[in-house]
Design a protein around this motif. Structure first.
Motif, PDB file in Angstrom:
ATOM      1  N   VAL A 207      16.284  17.814  12.892  1.00 36.34           N
ATOM      2  CA  VAL A 207      16.159  17.682  14.280  1.00 36.34           C
ATOM      3  C   VAL A 207      17.774  17.550  14.856  1.00 36.34           C
ATOM      4  N   PHE A 208      18.454  16.521  13.968  1.00 33.24           N
ATOM      5  CA  PHE A 208      19.881  16.341  14.475  1.00 33.24           C
ATOM      6  C   PHE A 208      20.600  17.653  14.469  1.00 33.24           C
ATOM      7  N   LYS A 209      20.179  18.501  13.309  1.00 33.81           N
ATOM      8  CA  LYS A 209      21.139  19.883  13.263  1.00 33.81           C
ATOM      9  C   LYS A 209      20.388  20.829  14.003  1.00 33.81           C
ATOM     10  N   ILE A 212      14.718  22.504  13.664  1.00 39.68           N
ATOM     11  CA  ILE A 212      13.259  22.643  14.072  1.00 39.68           C
ATOM     12  C   ILE A 212      13.235  21.876  15.645  1.00 39.68           C
ATOM     13  N   ASN A 213      12.288  22.320  16.110  1.00 38.85           N
ATOM     14  CA  ASN A 213      11.842  21.830  17.355  1.00 38.85           C
ATOM     15  C   ASN A 213      11.066  20.389  17.044  1.00 38.85           C
ATOM     16  N   PRO A 214      11.427  19.206  17.551  1.00 40.38           N
ATOM     17  CA  PRO A 214      10.709  17.980  16.967  1.00 40.38           C
ATOM     18  C   PRO A 214       9.433  18.025  17.434  1.00 40.38           C
ATOM     19  N   TRP A 215       9.167  18.610  18.411  1.00 44.82           N
ATOM     20  CA  TRP A 215       7.494  18.579  19.134  1.00 44.82           C
ATOM     21  C   TRP A 215       6.632  19.229  18.001  1.00 44.82           C
ATOM     22  N   VAL A 216       7.085  20.189  17.441  1.00 45.06           N
ATOM     23  CA  VAL A 216       6.252  20.883  16.560  1.00 45.06           C
ATOM     24  C   VAL A 216       5.546  19.884  15.469  1.00 45.06           C
ATOM     25  N   PRO A 217       6.597  19.185  14.657  1.00 49.40           N
ATOM     26  CA  PRO A 217       5.808  18.253  13.593  1.00 49.40           C
ATOM     27  C   PRO A 217       5.126  16.945  14.391  1.00 49.40           C
ATOM     28  N   VAL A 255       4.962  23.961   9.032  1.00 50.78           N
ATOM     29  CA  VAL A 255       4.430  24.499  10.384  1.00 50.78           C
ATOM     30  C   VAL A 255       5.738  25.034  11.084  1.00 50.78           C
ATOM     31  N   THR A 256       6.839  24.430  10.749  1.00 54.89           N
ATOM     32  CA  THR A 256       8.025  25.009  11.510  1.00 54.89           C
ATOM     33  C   THR A 256       8.623  26.188  10.949  1.00 54.89           C
TER      34      THR A 256
END
Length: 317
Positions: A207-209, A212-217, A255-256
């Motif tokens: 997420v920091f980088k 990925i979209n944090p909402w997906v996990p 999933v991402t």
């Protein structure tokens, strides 16, 4: 991130386009760094044999891909690191007792059967590592469910998920402690999935980088938790399901996946919720630990439909 998958899977349409300095190779490097967190935890709990299995799996994956490109007279794409990621992910979803020939079969299914026969990176409908893991579980269950407890003594054990699935609504009296579930102490199971603490660090890094979209996990986890809570009415039971099995690992690393998930954020959220709800349903009605893999494959099938109804319509069309 979405722009990347547009170019891979579909025809490049007329402009305007959004250019990005982020390349697939740079993304794969960041994913590899994130994979170090569960890998270090796996080595801590199960020993250096884990590293040997991961290296062997990565070598097999890359060798298969390079061989395919050589015989098909295609340009070698092994330097994009996608085969490395697939081999690494597959190894982390297996027990430390897994024989090498299972790694060969698994990578054959992932790299050749799913990825290359579909046309290569960007064209596969299913996530290669997930597909291989599900088929290995289906056809070679005896070799990949030989779970052992952490430590030097090889003691066969069950995974937490095997004691709380299949129409159960309460936790056994002798169920694992929350500390064990969170940190991975005294748990048998796939080497990379036992420590949720390590997986959370990997999640925060990605997420920091902005990989990925944090909402997906989070939607995968919350939807699975919500479905389990509605089913059982027990907060502790639903929480135990979140901390058991491969749910968190798959939510962060599978999933991402850019290629096999919908293009738009709205589509990704539907995909994630579908994975979480289906995982809970599979855990309830089928004696099938590992339901998150089947859930992802089912949602992979729905990805084209989700894309159709969530893509923004071109003005005037």
């Amino acid at each position: 991130m979405s722009e990347f998958s547009y170019v891979l899977r579909d025809k490049v349409m007329s402009g305007p386009h959004i250019r990005s300095s982020v390349t697939s190779l740079a993304i794969m490097k960041q994913v590899m760094i994130a994979l170090l967190f569960p890998t270090v935890a796996a080595v801590y709990f199960f020993g250096f044999k884990v590293l040997i299995l991961i290296v062997i799996s990565i070598l097999i994956a890359n060798l298969l891909e390079m061989s395919w490109h050589y015989f098909r007279k295609k340009s070698d794409q092994s330097n994009d690191l996608t085969a490395t990621i697939t081999g690494w992910l597959l190894a982390l979803t297996l027990p430390v007792t897994v024989p090498v020939w299972i790694l060969i079969v698994g990578n054959f299914l992932a790299i050749l059967f799913i990825k290359e026969l579909s046309g290569g990176i960007g064209y596969n409908l299913f996530n290669p590592a997930v597909y291989a893991r599900v088929l290995l579980k289906l056809f070679f269950s005896d070799w990949i469910t030989n779970w052992v407890s952490p430590g030097t003594d090889v003691v066969t054990t069950a995974t937490p998920l095997e004691t709380i699935g299949y129409f159960r609504t309460t936790l056994p009296l002798d169920f694992y402690s929350w500390t064990d579930l969170f940190f991975g102490f005294n748990l048998g199971g796939p080497v990379g999935e036992t420590s949720k603490a390590a997986l959370i660090l990997a999640f925060l890094y990605l997420v920091f980088k902005k990989i990925i979209n944090p909402w997906v996990p989070l939607l995968v986890i919350f939807s699975c938790f919500g479905t389990m809570f509605l089913y059982s009415g027990d907060f502790r039971f639903a929480s135990a399901h979140v901390l058991s099995g491969a749910l968190v690992f798959a939510a962060i690393f599978m999933v991402t996946d850019y290629t096999t998930t919908p293009y738009t954020d709205r589509g990704k959220y539907l995909f994630a919720i579908g994975c979480g709800v289906l995982t809970a349903i599979l855990r309830i009605i089928i004696d099938l630990p590992g339901g998150i893999g089947v859930a992802i494959l089912l949602m992979n099938l729905l990805t084209p439909i989700i894309n159709r109804y969530t893509m923004t319509r071109i003005y005037g069309s």
